[in-house]
Structures are given as C-alpha cells and as structure tokens.
Design an enzyme around this catalytic site. Structure first.
Site, PDB file in Angstrom:
ATOM      1  N   ILE A 154       0.832  -1.200   0.000  1.00  0.00           N
ATOM      2  CA  ILE A 154       0.000   0.000   0.000  1.00  0.00           C
ATOM      3  C   ILE A 154       0.870   1.255   0.000  1.00  0.00           C
ATOM      4  O   ILE A 154       2.030   1.209   0.411  1.00  0.00           O
ATOM      5  CB  ILE A 154      -0.945  -0.009   1.227  1.00  0.00           C
ATOM      6  N   CYS A 155       0.299   2.357  -0.510  1.00  0.00           N
ATOM      7  CA  CYS A 155       0.928   3.673  -0.488  1.00  0.00           C
ATOM      8  C   CYS A 155       2.173   3.695  -1.386  1.00  0.00           C
ATOM      9  O   CYS A 155       2.083   3.398  -2.572  1.00  0.00           O
ATOM     10  CB  CYS A 155       1.236   4.068   0.956  1.00  0.00           C
ATOM     11  N   ALA A 156       3.326   4.028  -0.872  1.00  0.00           N
ATOM     12  CA  ALA A 156       4.543   4.081  -1.685  1.00  0.00           C
ATOM     13  C   ALA A 156       5.099   2.691  -1.983  1.00  0.00           C
ATOM     14  O   ALA A 156       5.831   2.500  -2.964  1.00  0.00           O
ATOM     15  CB  ALA A 156       5.602   4.919  -0.981  1.00  0.00           C
ATOM     16  N   TYR A 213       0.356   5.250  -3.996  1.00  0.00           N
ATOM     17  CA  TYR A 213       0.109   6.634  -3.599  1.00  0.00           C
ATOM     18  C   TYR A 213       0.184   7.516  -4.843  1.00  0.00           C
ATOM     19  O   TYR A 213       1.071   7.335  -5.689  1.00  0.00           O
ATOM     20  CB  TYR A 213       1.134   7.078  -2.555  1.00  0.00           C
TER      21      TYR A 213
END
Length: 451
Positions: A165-167, A187
């Site tokens: 998740i995210c970066a 992200y």
C-alpha cells in the site's frame, strides 16, 4: 491480464476437535430435539452435526492463515497497524517483523512500534500472505532489506498472496519486478515511479491475481478488508467489516453533527493528550495521533500503565512518549480517549486520569472519546452530563442521552465523541476541523487519500 478477485478456499487443519466433546454436545442436542419435536429429530440432528463440524473446521482454518507484516523506521503507522488489527480480527496469525536490527522501530509521525520478531527470524518460514505498509522512508527501507526481498520473491514464485500500500507498490514490489504485467495502484505522487511493465490503475484498491495494492492511509481499511476477503472469502470479510462501523461509501466527504457550536481555541499550537493503556484499540489511537501530528498539533501520548510500552487490543505493541504522571505536570488544550474495551476500563479505573478529565470539563476546556470510552469511561464519571454524545453501537444503552447516538461523529460544545474503528479517521479529521478549519481538514483528507 484481467483484474479479478481471487477467493481462496479455507484450508483444513491437520488437527480435529476432540470426538468426546463433540459426541457429548451432539447427544445433548439430540435429547433436546427428541423432547421438543420428535418428528424432526433426524433432520435436526443432521443440521446440528453439520453446524458443529463446519464451525470447528472454519475456526481451525482461520487460525491456520499465517501473515507477515514487515515494518521499518519511517513506516506509515496507520497502514501497518490497521492491516495488522483487521487481519487479527479475522483470525489470522500475524507476525510483525522489523527489518532493522532492533524490534522497536520509529515509524512516521513519531510513533514507536515494537515488532514481534526480526525479519531474520522469519527466514525459512512460509506465509499465506505478505503485506507491505508504505511511508517514507519506510518503503525504501523495506525495499533495501535483502532478507525481505528474498522472502517476498520466493513467496511470489510459489504462488503466494502478496500485497502493498501507499509508496510500497512502486518503491518495493515494482523495483523487485513483482508487478510486471499486472494492474496495480499506489500513492498518487508515486504513480509515475511504476515502470512501463506495470498497468497503472487509479482505483482505491486493486486486486490482480495474487497481488493486492492500494493508495494510502485513507484507503487502508478497505485494503485490509480486501486482504481478509482474499484469505477467507467474502462472508468472513463482511463479518469483520460490520462491527468496525465502516463507511457506506468510501472516498466521499466526511461530516460531523455539530451542536451548541463553540470556537475551539488554543494559545498557539494545540497541546493534545492521548492516553493509551493495555487493551486500547490501536487503530483508533493511531488515527488520532497520526492525523493530529500531520496537522501540526503537539500530541503527547501517555501510558496509563506502569511502563511506556503497552499491548493494545489486537496485540500491537505501542511505546508511549511519557507515563501519565509526567503528563499530569502539563496543561492540555484537548484530551482525547481512544476506545477498546480494555483500554476504556483502564481509563475509567485511573483516578488520576479521571480527575484530570473532570478538571478539563469543569474549566470548559476540550475533551473527547471514541468507541467504548464515552460509555465506559466518560458516562460513569459524569463527563457526559447534559451532553449529546455517541459511542460504539453495542454500548449505546449505557448512555443516559441516546438522542444523537446514531451519528458517526458528534460535537457538543467542548466535547467530541465517535462510534468506532471505522469512524476513527472522520473523528480525527473533525478534531482538525474544529481546531484548524474545514479547509485544513479537507487538505489532510485528500493528502491521505481519504476523499
């Protein structure tokens, strides 16, 4: 490759329930069945036997799912902790492993977490799922850990479920070549970091084969519930999501019920006290701490226990900044209690904390609570007297005034309350709105990909 949900069948444990206990239980039920309705004895006995065996099998299957969540200095704490919490609610055996030399890591926003193990302890272990949280420099620290890279690559080559998740999808998974030919998201500001071999998608959560990716802190609950679905199926995911009081529509703007509105003031930067205790709901604590620190509030996390380290409700280990006695020397613009039954009871039983809260309320200063804490800690100590409030839905009957309890976030003058884990982000953002304005709250919500 088409994007699809893969629902993995429940695995069967090698152990079985003790025959003697099953036989005794079935015998009692058969006796009752004959007594109550002899004509339906055979049908009811068969249904009872099926329910018992299915329940026992499902329970053992849940316990058999092993999950690895690696953490590092700079890991985004919401993304790590929410994932751990939700998967443990589903019955998964989650190992939190530090990729550093010590089990304690300094996550983003000054949050200190303690892992269950070092990543080197996990070498040779097999998992049903490996999930990577994001955060900067958390995601690069995960990427640069050779032990983790080898573990995830071997896991993927064996057909295991993996997620980020995210970066982390762009920084770690893509750099390891584990997203080539697949649809994935991350992200927003890292989407251009994906190599051309990755099919970029801007959905909040993307499932493609054995890979799940998501966008940021504000999509973490959806991501975590999707992981439950991949491991256990849709029914289990719904069973886990329901009690968390999740939003009906993700990505939409949040709101609060604001009654008897007053201006929330502070002398400069708001100083906020967040007490934590053994049994505190870790998701609720982390959303509050993380988001208020993003808003530049001075957040002090104080342990109500005799040690700085507490074990939260889903066994996440969090290290406070100070003990409560040290915090008592300071004045606070706002005091807010996370929930969790064990945590709420610890707050209610702390004479020092309750005395501090009573002084706060009597001085018309700001205070709040979420989930079990309004009902278990505030109500019995008279801290909801003459106030409209909400709390965890199963505890609403404990409130003396239930008239606004169906609202997800309720502000009544200098008091703010909310319902549970699934309302935590709205709760924290509403606190930001009261202190810093709607524009600042929406800016944070967008930055975290909540709206």
């Amino acid at each position: 490759m088409a994007t699809r949900h893969v629902l993995l069948p429940l695995s069967h444990s090698h152990s079985h329930p003790q025959p003697s206990s099953l036989v005794k239980a079935l015998s009692r039920l058969q006796f009752l069945s004959r007594t109550l309705n002899p004509s339906q004895t055979q049908t009811q006995t068969f249904k009872t036997r099926t329910r018992l065996v299915t329940s026992a099998t499902a329970s053992m299957a849940s316990a058999s799912k092993k999950v690895l969540v690696p953490i590092a200095d700079g890991t985004e704490p919401i993304e790590a902790v929410v994932t751990i919490d939700v998967l443990r609610r589903a019955g998964a055996d989650v190992t939190v492993a530090s990729v550093g030399k010590e089990k304690q890591v300094e996550a983003s926003w000054g949050v200190k977490l303690v892992a269950d193990a070092l990543i080197t302890d996990c070498a040779g272990s097999s998992f049903d799922l490996i999930s990577l949280p994001g955060g900067i420099p958390g995601a690069p620290n995960l990427r640069d850990c050779l032990e983790l890279q080898n573990l995830v690559k071997n896991h993927a080559s064996n057909g295991g479920l993996y997620a980020a998740i995210c970066a982390a999808p762009a920084v770690a998974l893509a750099s390891w070549g584990l997203l080539n030919g697949l649809k994935a998201t991350c992200y927003p500001s890292f989407m251009d970091k994906f190599p051309p071999e990755v099919n970029k998608v801007e959905d909040r959560v993307v499932v493609d084969g054995k890979v799940v990716t998501s966008r940021g802190p504000g999509t973490t609950m959806e991501y975590a519930v999707t992981l439950v679905e991949q491991l256990y199926g849709k029914q289990k995911a719904e069973e886990v999501a329901g009690p968390m009081v999740m939003r009906q529509q993700h990505g939409v703007e949040f709101s609060m019920k604001d009654l008897n509105s007053v201006e929330w003031k502070s002398n400069g930067i708001p100083r906020v006290l967040v007490p934590i205790a053994n049994g505190t709901e870790e998701m609720e604590a982390l959303f509050i701490i993380d988001i208020l620190r993003r808003a530049k509030a001075n957040v002090i996390v104080a342990s109500v226990e005799s040690t700085l380290e507490i074990v939260a409700s889903r066994k996440v280990k969090i290290v406070a900044d100070v003990l409560l006695d040290e915090a008592l020397k300071l004045d606070f613009d706002f005091i807010v209690l996370p929930g969790g039954l064990g945590g709420a009871e610890a707050y209610a039983n702390s004479e020092k904390l309750m005395s501090l809260l009573k002084k706060q309320a009597q001085s018309n200063k700001l205070y709040g609570a979420i989930c079990a804490s309004p009902a278990i800690a505030l109500e019995p100590h008279g801290l909801l007297k003459g106030k409209k409030a909400t709390c965890y839905p199963a505890m609403i009957e404990k409130l003396s005034d239930k008239s606004e309890s169906n609202n997800r976030v309720v502000v009544d003058g200098n008091l703010i309350t909310s319902q549970g884990p699934g309302t935590s982000m709205e709760f924290a953002l509403s606190i930001v709105e009261k202190f810093f304005g709607r524009e600042k709250a929406l800016e944070l919500a967008k930055t975290m990909v909540f709206v």
